[in-house]
Motif scaffolding. Structure first.
Motif, PDB file in Angstrom:
ATOM      1  N   SER A 220      -3.285  11.199  -3.485  1.00 58.09           N
ATOM      2  CA  SER A 220      -2.907   9.822  -3.778  1.00 58.09           C
ATOM      3  C   SER A 220      -2.338   9.826  -5.192  1.00 58.09           C
ATOM      4  N   LYS A 368       6.008  10.483  -2.342  1.00 56.43           N
ATOM      5  CA  LYS A 368       5.928   9.617  -1.175  1.00 56.43           C
ATOM      6  C   LYS A 368       4.696   8.707  -1.246  1.00 56.43           C
ATOM      7  N   SER A 369       3.584   9.256  -1.735  1.00 52.65           N
ATOM      8  CA  SER A 369       2.372   8.461  -1.892  1.00 52.65           C
ATOM      9  C   SER A 369       2.605   7.298  -2.859  1.00 52.65           C
ATOM     10  N   TRP A 370       3.320   7.576  -3.923  1.00 54.91           N
ATOM     11  CA  TRP A 370       3.653   6.540  -4.900  1.00 54.91           C
ATOM     12  C   TRP A 370       4.523   5.467  -4.253  1.00 54.91           C
ATOM     13  N   GLU A 372       4.858   4.717  -1.067  1.00 54.44           N
ATOM     14  CA  GLU A 372       4.219   3.997   0.036  1.00 54.44           C
ATOM     15  C   GLU A 372       2.848   3.432  -0.337  1.00 54.44           C
ATOM     16  N   ARG A 373       2.380   3.786  -1.555  1.00 56.13           N
ATOM     17  CA  ARG A 373       1.105   3.284  -2.078  1.00 56.13           C
ATOM     18  C   ARG A 373      -0.050   3.580  -1.114  1.00 56.13           C
ATOM     19  N   ARG A 374      -0.181   4.878  -0.735  1.00 55.32           N
ATOM     20  CA  ARG A 374      -1.265   5.254   0.177  1.00 55.32           C
ATOM     21  C   ARG A 374      -1.605   6.735   0.030  1.00 55.32           C
ATOM     22  N   TRP A 375      -2.783   7.111   0.551  1.00 56.02           N
ATOM     23  CA  TRP A 375      -3.209   8.511   0.638  1.00 56.02           C
ATOM     24  C   TRP A 375      -2.371   9.239   1.691  1.00 56.02           C
ATOM     25  N   LEU A 376      -2.094  10.539   1.406  1.00 54.65           N
ATOM     26  CA  LEU A 376      -1.381  11.355   2.375  1.00 54.65           C
ATOM     27  C   LEU A 376      -2.085  12.703   2.529  1.00 54.65           C
ATOM     28  N   ASP A 377      -2.272  13.138   3.781  1.00 57.83           N
ATOM     29  CA  ASP A 377      -2.838  14.455   4.041  1.00 57.83           C
ATOM     30  C   ASP A 377      -1.792  15.527   3.783  1.00 57.83           C
TER      31      ASP A 377
END
Length: 383
Positions: A220, A368-370, A372-377
């Motif tokens: 994140s 991409k996390s920034w 979309e403002r979410r955690w990414l695996d």
């Protein structure tokens, strides 16, 4: 003892890191010390040719370091079959192109990171090298820092018990270029030129976390462009289009949580320009570039929260210095020597272009996390 020449094409080493770490403190130092001594008694002596765009810079750099060969013609340098190793530390955007050219010429590859600006391109470069059957490696310099080597020693000894968390702080104030000259090149702050601290530093944090603590499972990240306008090397103001700070949290295997702040907009009040604070059930440690301090469970003080009294305890005094029991050479040189040994069958080398692609992957997912403002695996990359 027999000497054996290793012809090294060094592309893009007129920049600060290429000059200081790769040429002066690594290749020239290895050459001046008589080469890398192998078990069979041979000494592998690097013979570099410097390649770049500015003939005057190349000539001055070569003269200053006892290098007899330089060229602005990359194609001609690659055509010389007596030079078998290609090294690149030029711009990230150009790296996939020049590395592919070197692979086509049959050269073994050693290069800086990031290896590309996208994970698709970085992974394709790895597959291209594998298909060609050449040896390849990516610089992973921070693994060879004395501070991180001491952290791994503590880890391997069981000092930490179960590691709970890692907190990293990296950065310093990079002057805007108006009233004081900037310490970093202006392209670092232009997204269109491959700049940005997320692409730059998350590539480092991937191999540091994977190899020092545990594999990264998820990220994140929040980026920022804190300084929107800077002044370039010609004194011209320009818009900073790339991120100059990153605030990232990582989930590692084994339940370890890592938080690393990276910033070119922070003023240093810590032991070093980068520090890693590791907490475990049996002990904690804080490491910088060279030094490391530890605090065991039995030496942990008993703090009591009391906002009505000024803090009188010096918590810094409760930490013990991890001694320099080993010899810690320059990390870039140590990695060069290890890669040269690998080329001659004397050492294993796992820091391939695939590892470079993993770093780009984390940076890409951080961006991409920034957005979309979410955690990414973090998915596995196929080697």
């Amino acid at each position: 003892m027999a000497e054996q020449r290793l012809g090294v094409i060094m592309h893009g080493v007129t920049g600060r890191m290429g000059t200081n770490q790769h040429l002066i403190r690594s290749i020239a130092a290895i050459r001046d010390a008589g080469g890398v001594l192998l078990r069979d008694g041979r000494r592998i002596v690097p013979d570099p040719i410097l390649v770049g765009r500015d003939e005057d810079k190349l000539a001055r750099l070569a003269r200053a370091n006892g290098v007899t060969r330089w060229s602005t013609d990359l194609a001609a340098a690659l055509a010389n079959k007596d030079d078998t190793l290609f090294f690149d530390s030029a711009s990230t955007q150009l790296r996939p192109t020049v590395v592919r050219q070197a692979i086509d010429a049959g050269k073994d590859i050693y290069c800086e990171k990031p290896t590309a600006t996208t994970v698709e391109e970085a992974l394709a470069l790895h597959h291209y090298a594998e298909k060609a059957g050449i040896r390849h490696g990516v610089v992973q310099d921070k693994l060879f820092l004395p501070g991180l080597m001491k952290l791994r020693m503590l880890r391997d000894s069981g000092f930490f018990g179960r590691i709970l968390s890692v907190r990293g702080e990296f950065g310093y104030w990079v002057f805007e270029g108006d009233w004081q000259e900037a310490q970093r090149p202006s392209w670092n702050y232009r997204l269109e030129d491959g700049g940005g601290i997320i692409l730059d530093m998350l590539c480092h944090w991937r191999y540091v976390l994977d190899n020092t603590f545990a594999n990264v499972k998820a990220v994140s990240c929040l980026g920022a462009t804190h300084i929107p306008e800077r002044v370039d090397e010609r004194g011209q103001a320009y818009q900073a289009t790339a991120d100059d700070a990153a605030y990232a949290t990582f989930e590692l295997e084994g339940g370890i949580i890592a938080q690393i702040n990276s910033s070119w907009c922070t003023r240093v009040r810590r032991d070093d320009l980068v520090t890693f604070h590791v907490d475990g059930t049996h002990g904690s440690a804080v490491a910088g570039l060279t030094d490391c301090r530890s605090q065991a469970r039995v030496n942990t003080p008993r703090p009591v929260w009391n906002p009505d009294q000024k803090q009188g305890h010096d918590f810094f005094e409760d930490w013990q210095v991890v001694p320099d029991n080993l010899d810690y050479p320059n990390g870039f040189r140590a990695q060069w020597e290890l890669f040269i040994r690998h080329l001659f069958g004397e050492a294993e080398w796992k820091y391939t272009l695939l590892e470079g692609a993993k770093g780009v992957q984390l940076a890409e997912l951080g961006l991409k996390s920034w957005q979309e403002r979410r955690w990414l695996d973090i998915p596995a990359l196929e080697g």
